[in-house]
Design a protein around this motif. Structure first.
Motif, mmCIF file in Angstrom:
data_model
loop_
_atom_site.group_PDB
_atom_site.id
_atom_site.type_symbol
_atom_site.label_atom_id
_atom_site.label_comp_id
_atom_site.label_asym_id
_atom_site.label_seq_id
_atom_site.Cartn_x
_atom_site.Cartn_y
_atom_site.Cartn_z
ATOM 1 N N TYR A 16 -24.266 -4.501 -88.011
ATOM 2 C CA TYR A 16 -24.692 -5.903 -88.017
ATOM 3 C C TYR A 16 -23.597 -6.846 -87.515
ATOM 4 C CZ TYR A 16 -26.346 -10.403 -89.766
ATOM 5 O OH TYR A 16 -26.731 -11.715 -89.869
ATOM 6 N N TYR A 23 -23.158 -6.583 -83.923
ATOM 7 C CA TYR A 23 -24.304 -7.182 -83.240
ATOM 8 C C TYR A 23 -24.121 -8.694 -83.089
ATOM 9 C CZ TYR A 23 -29.115 -8.274 -82.004
ATOM 10 O OH TYR A 23 -30.228 -8.716 -81.348
ATOM 11 N N PRO A 28 -30.978 -5.551 -86.009
ATOM 12 C CA PRO A 28 -30.512 -5.066 -87.321
ATOM 13 C C PRO A 28 -30.640 -6.173 -88.368
ATOM 14 C CG PRO A 28 -28.640 -5.603 -85.922
ATOM 15 C CD PRO A 28 -29.875 -5.803 -85.083
ATOM 16 N N PRO A 80 -29.917 -7.009 -92.380
ATOM 17 C CA PRO A 80 -29.418 -6.618 -93.708
ATOM 18 C C PRO A 80 -30.499 -6.756 -94.774
ATOM 19 C CG PRO A 80 -27.813 -7.987 -92.571
ATOM 20 C CD PRO A 80 -29.065 -8.027 -91.742
ATOM 21 N N ILE A 108 -32.652 -13.963 -87.011
ATOM 22 C CA ILE A 108 -32.248 -13.268 -88.234
ATOM 23 C C ILE A 108 -31.861 -14.366 -89.217
ATOM 24 C CG2 ILE A 108 -30.639 -11.662 -89.320
ATOM 25 C CD1 ILE A 108 -30.321 -10.292 -86.616
#
Length: 472
Positions: free
Chosen positions: A68, A71, A100, A102, A126
């Motif tokens: 992450y 990324y 990705p 979390p 995200i």
């Protein structure tokens, strides 16, 4: 400061041409074969410019297994790890993307269909709670094959294609293509003709700025300014129509030609100048009242901020650059502005250029005032246009020399850049277009990090980037 701002690889000649934005304008460099091999690793080349210029279709993107933190990293090594494969660098077109996420976060997709009349694009967020951690923007929904359609066009047939690149920048692109073809044909354009183009460019600038100021005001719920701008945007568009016959200047400009109404009498031009003066004063006054409201300032300040380091490393241009206090405005080097008696004022209030949504709001106000003041003096000078233009039209046009040419101008978003290669018949064999939005979409991705998800529409409007100018 200088940045690479465009890369044109011609498949016919196998040459790569790189364009640098400097304080002196835009310069072209033809790369050696050894330099071509290091294009991706060369930190001078912004990743978004590479992806737009050289990117290839590599199918759906899947980053779900990527670490992450890596990324999110803007380190060039990590960006190349994401986008560069044995097949080359991935383009900007949406074909599916997995990111990705979390455990305590979620992924949120917006688009391609948006509310109202917003153009289509895919935005993949995200988010943690209400805070944006990352945004990936993918385009491709406005693809018209415009670069392919330009092949085989010449100086007499290119204008409709140039005007269609991004309709809100009709004049800017028409000027850029005109400059490039005029160089190819050895056409020496009189100052008065360039001056007429400049007048239309500034009318285009203030029309779009007024509309954007109203849109931003509407997003923060300040409807008095939104209403005024929605109405007053029609004034510069009406002036454009009075001069050219089209509200957006369609058909007015082409290589070696400027088509203005025949009757440019002193009283007619003075009336148009007065309209510009009045609308500038009215909108500026309403903006100042909006800017004095603490709730408006609090909503916009420190929202969607960009840093000087991001600007330097990632090659942002135009309004996105100016809002951080830096400016490489191409108008600094355009002598045609001085025909109005004095050149246009390009100074901005440095104290307000803080890199955030407020700065992008305030910048439009500053440019509205500067362009409006200049136009008030410039429009009456058009009374000399037809006399010079008629004499200029008698000039014999030479056959175009084969080669690679480019043209630029400072559109309202920033410097538009076009380039093409001409064959021995004077027809385009390949073309390249770099809208200011190309690097600046990445600026929007970064600006919204750490912002509330509800602030995304406001930030998006403060940039007002062109989907269609990137998709082509």
């Amino acid at each position: 400061m200088k940045n690479v701002t465009g890369i044109f690889h011609t498949s016919e000649t196998k040459q790569t041409h790189r364009f640098w934005l400097t304080r002196d304008g835009i310069e072209k460099e033809t790369l050696s074969k050894s330099a071509e091999k290091s294009l991706y690793e060369d930190h001078s080349n912004p990743i978004w410019v590479l992806r737009h210029s050289l990117g290839t279709d590599q199918g759906a993107e899947d980053y779900s297994s990527m670490d992450y933190e890596r990324y999110l990293s803007q380190d060039r090594k990590h960006l190349l790890e994401k986008f560069l494969t044995k097949a080359g660098i991935k383009d900007l077109v949406y074909r599916g993307i997995n990111v990705p996420v979390p455990a305590s976060f979620y992924s949120h997709a917006v688009g391609p269909i948006h509310a109202g009349v917003i153009e289509p694009g895919h935005f993949r967020f995200i988010v943690e709670g209400e805070e944006i951690q990352n945004l990936d923007i993918r385009l491709g929904f406005q693809k018209r094959g415009l670069l392919e359609k330009m092949k085989g066009q010449n100086k007499d047939s290119i204008s409709p294609y140039a005007e269609a690149i991004s309709g809100d920048s009709t004049i800017a692109y028409a000027i850029a293509f005109s400059k490039a073809f005029e160089e190819a044909h050895g056409i020496q354009v009189p100052e008065e003709v360039n001056f007429a183009r400049t007048v239309l460019l500034e009318i285009e600038r203030i029309a779009i700025h007024i509309g954007d100021m109203g849109a931003i005001a509407g997003d923060v719920g300040y409807y008095p300014l939104q209403g005024v701008c929605a109405m007053q945007r029609g004034v510069p568009l009406g002036v454009m129509e009075a001069l050219t016959g089209s509200r957006f200047g369609r058909g007015a400009l082409s290589p070696g030609k400027v088509r203005l109404k025949k009757e440019l009498t002193e009283s007619f031009l003075n009336d148009l100048a007065k309209r510009i003066q009045d609308v500038t004063s009215d909108v500026a006054g309403h903006f100042e009242r909006a800017a004095n409201k603490s709730t408006n300032r609090e909503r916009l300040q420190i929202c969607g901020a960009l840093t000087h380091k991001q600007l330097k490393d990632l090659g942002f241009v135009g309004m996105v650059e100016k809002c951080t206090g830096h400016s490489r405005d191409l108008r600094h080097h355009d002598p045609s502005y001085s025909l109005a008696g004095e050149s246009i004022n390009l100074d901005l209030d440095a104290g307000q250029m803080t890199g955030d949504a407020w700065a992008r709001f305030y910048l439009r106000y500053e440019e509205l005032k500067n362009s409006g003041r200049w136009l008030t003096k410039a429009i009456p000078v058009l009374k000399n246009f037809h006399k010079v233009y008629e004499s200029f039209q008698k000039t014999k046009v030479s056959k175009a020399k084969p080669g690679v040419y480019f043209g630029t101008t400072e559109g309202w978003r920033g410097p538009v850049l076009i380039s093409f290669s001409l064959n021995s018949s004077g027809d385009i064999s390949e073309a390249y277009v770099r809208d200011p939005s190309v690097p600046n979409w990445h600026a929007l991705e970064l600006a919204v990090r750490g912002e509330n998800i509800g602030d995304f529409p406001l930030n998006n409007k403060s940039f007002n980037l062109s989907y269609v100018g990137v998709d082509l």
